[in-house]
Design a protein around this motif. Sequence first.
Motif, short mmCIF file in Angstrom:
data_model
loop_
_atom_site.label_atom_id
_atom_site.label_comp_id
_atom_site.label_asym_id
_atom_site.label_seq_id
_atom_site.Cartn_x
_atom_site.Cartn_y
_atom_site.Cartn_z
N GLN A 72 49.86 32.28 34.54
CA GLN A 72 49.06 31.43 33.65
C GLN A 72 48.03 32.27 32.88
OE1 GLN A 72 46.99 28.31 35.72
NE2 GLN A 72 45.88 27.65 33.90
N ALA A 73 47.49 33.27 33.54
CA ALA A 73 46.48 34.14 32.92
C ALA A 73 47.10 35.32 32.19
CB ALA A 73 45.52 34.64 33.99
N ASN A 74 48.43 35.42 32.23
CA ASN A 74 49.12 36.58 31.66
C ASN A 74 48.54 37.87 32.25
OD1 ASN A 74 51.04 37.89 30.08
ND2 ASN A 74 49.65 38.06 28.31
N CYS A 75 48.41 37.85 33.56
CA CYS A 75 47.78 38.95 34.30
C CYS A 75 48.74 39.45 35.36
CB CYS A 75 46.49 38.43 34.94
SG CYS A 75 45.63 39.61 36.01
N ASP A 76 48.80 40.76 35.53
CA ASP A 76 49.61 41.37 36.58
C ASP A 76 48.73 41.63 37.80
OD1 ASP A 76 50.87 43.99 37.96
OD2 ASP A 76 52.45 42.89 36.91
N LEU A 102 40.99 32.90 39.81
CA LEU A 102 41.20 34.18 39.14
C LEU A 102 40.27 34.25 37.93
CD1 LEU A 102 42.94 36.82 38.72
CD2 LEU A 102 44.41 35.41 37.26
N MET A 103 39.46 35.29 37.89
CA MET A 103 38.64 35.55 36.72
C MET A 103 39.25 36.74 35.99
SD MET A 103 36.09 34.61 34.86
CE MET A 103 35.11 33.53 35.90
N HIS A 104 39.75 36.48 34.78
CA HIS A 104 40.45 37.53 34.02
C HIS A 104 40.04 37.42 32.57
CE1 HIS A 104 43.49 40.37 32.83
NE2 HIS A 104 44.14 39.49 32.10
N GLN A 105 39.53 38.51 32.03
CA GLN A 105 39.07 38.56 30.64
C GLN A 105 38.08 37.42 30.37
OE1 GLN A 105 42.70 38.66 28.31
NE2 GLN A 105 42.98 40.85 28.67
N ASP A 106 37.17 37.25 31.34
CA ASP A 106 36.08 36.27 31.25
C ASP A 106 36.56 34.82 31.21
OD1 ASP A 106 34.01 38.19 31.29
OD2 ASP A 106 34.30 38.58 29.16
N ASP A 108 53.40 31.67 46.10
CA ASP A 108 53.92 31.08 44.87
C ASP A 108 52.78 30.64 43.94
OD1 ASP A 108 56.54 31.47 45.58
OD2 ASP A 108 56.85 29.43 46.34
N GLU A 109 51.74 30.08 44.52
CA GLU A 109 50.62 29.61 43.71
C GLU A 109 49.82 30.78 43.12
OE1 GLU A 109 50.48 26.70 42.73
OE2 GLU A 109 51.56 25.52 44.23
N ILE A 110 49.71 31.87 43.88
CA ILE A 110 49.06 33.07 43.34
C ILE A 110 49.86 33.59 42.15
CG2 ILE A 110 48.54 35.51 43.79
CD1 ILE A 110 47.78 34.69 46.64
#
Length: 228
Positions: free
Chosen positions: A50-54, A19-23, A42-44
């Motif tokens: 972990q990334a605080n991403c929806d 996952l690439m989130h906020q660089d 579950d891992e997704i």
Amino acid sequence: MSQTILALDASTEALSLALMHQDKLYHFFDVCPQQHSQRILDEIDALLKQANCDIQDVDVIGYCQGPGSFTGVRISVSVAQGLAFATKTPVIGVSSLAMMAQQAINERGASTVLAAIDARMGEVYLGAYEAKDGLAQLVGEQQVLEPAAVTSPFDAAVAVGTGWQTYTELAEGLSQVDVDKEITLPDSRYMLPLLANEYAKGNVAEAASAQPVYVRDTVTWKKLPGKE
């Protein structure tokens, strides 16, 4: 504004997510044969937390479209498709062979790569790649071949994938093939640069278009100009 990209692969013994989130890169990789379907969602979810991403924040979902285990490839496609349908997110399919070639380009500075995965039944899936602007670009077509039929369009190349460990005779007769024993299975984090490039070009598809790619052609490499 940077894109949020989710990549997933269950095509081989390894389950990998990126996952690439906020660089920032968030990554999961585990060799867990026959556990992919039980673990992938579950891992997704854990990676997104972990990334605080929806999941709604994801701009594009990349998936491994093969070659690889038929069951594993279908898991990759179906999970990507399900998430994309639910969120109306576009998808992009990437080859497992291209992922390994991209890793060799990123980590080894390779300019030419031969990627081979054990296809069982005495055959390998094979793809030849060259680095173009730092990205793995397929030369010719992906193939499924018996080890004795494997040829190379390159004078020299880095060799990656389980095929070279399973069939050590693959490297015989190929000039200057450097077998990399560390890059054996595809890893989703090396899907990310390929996905970012395709997304920037607008080469995306709707969820319904996500499909496995089965490699059946057995054509041999055409010699490049000047090569004998």
